[in-house]
Design an enzyme around this catalytic site. Structure first.
Site, PDB file in Angstrom:
ATOM      1  CG  HIS A  75      -1.845  -1.000   1.305  1.00 47.86           C
ATOM      2  ND1 HIS A  75      -1.532  -2.312   1.879  1.00 47.86           N
ATOM      3  CD2 HIS A  75      -3.175  -1.246   0.940  1.00 47.86           C
ATOM      4  CE1 HIS A  75      -2.595  -3.202   1.726  1.00 47.86           C
ATOM      5  NE2 HIS A  75      -3.637  -2.255   1.287  1.00 47.86           N
ATOM      6  CD  GLU A 112       6.343   1.135   3.366  1.00 49.77           C
ATOM      7  OE1 GLU A 112       5.432   1.078   2.553  1.00 49.77           O
ATOM      8  OE2 GLU A 112       6.265  -0.036   4.277  1.00 49.77           O
ATOM      9  CG  ASP A 126      25.997   3.119  -8.742  1.00 52.32           C
ATOM     10  OD1 ASP A 126      26.388   2.350  -9.817  1.00 52.32           O
ATOM     11  OD2 ASP A 126      25.544   4.195  -8.565  1.00 52.32           O
TER      12      ASP A 126
END
Length: 157
Positions: A75, A112, A126
């Site tokens: 959600h 989250e 990265d």
């Protein structure tokens, strides 16, 4: 045990949380990026791409905010707090990442918090991959959560 993201016929669906009460919810997740001591030294101030941990912190915050865009049945939530703590750890060697996410709502913020940690770890990779492609992202897990119908959870150490 039945899984909440499948209906009675086994089809995936978004859980209906409309009947749940809004409560304060918090989740804390962690993970780490394992690297050589030389790469850790770069992460602490010598990387060509800039402030590795600062950029990773921002990426983690952005990742938490975009979780429902990445994970199909999550959600969209009004997140009230996302905090990331990135700590260099020479004993790993590497960087420990911890995320805390809060909301007041009908569903929790575990995904989250986990997405924040994962995004921060991927950003560290990265930014440092030119120095070391063999870094490892490990031990991403939920440490604790509070609020909601299922109550509190705390991982074993």
């Amino acid at each position: 045990m039945s899984l909440t993201h499948f209906d009675k016929s086994g089809q995936a669906h978004m859980v209906d949380v409309s009947g749940k009460a809004e409560t304060a919810r918090e989740a804390v997740a962690e993970g780490c990026v394992i690297m050589s001591p030389e790469t850790l030294a770069l992460a602490q101030g010598g990387a060509a791409k800039g402030d590795v941990m600062g950029v990773a912190r921002l990426a983690g915050i952005m990742g938490a905010k975009r979780t429902s865009d990445l994970i199909p049945l999550c959600h969209p939530l009004p997140i009230s707090k996302v905090a990331l703590d990135l700590q260099p750890d020479p004993d790993l060697p590497g960087i420990r990442v911890m995320a805390t996410v809060r909301t007041t709502g009908r569903t929790g913020v575990e995904m989250e918090a986990l997405t924040a940690v994962t995004t921060a770890c991927l950003t560290i990779y990265d930014m440092l991959k030119a120095a070391e492609k063999g870094m490892r992202i490990e031990n991403i897990r939920l440490l604790r959560k509070s609020g909601g119908k299922s109550g509190d959870y705390e991982a074993n150490s």
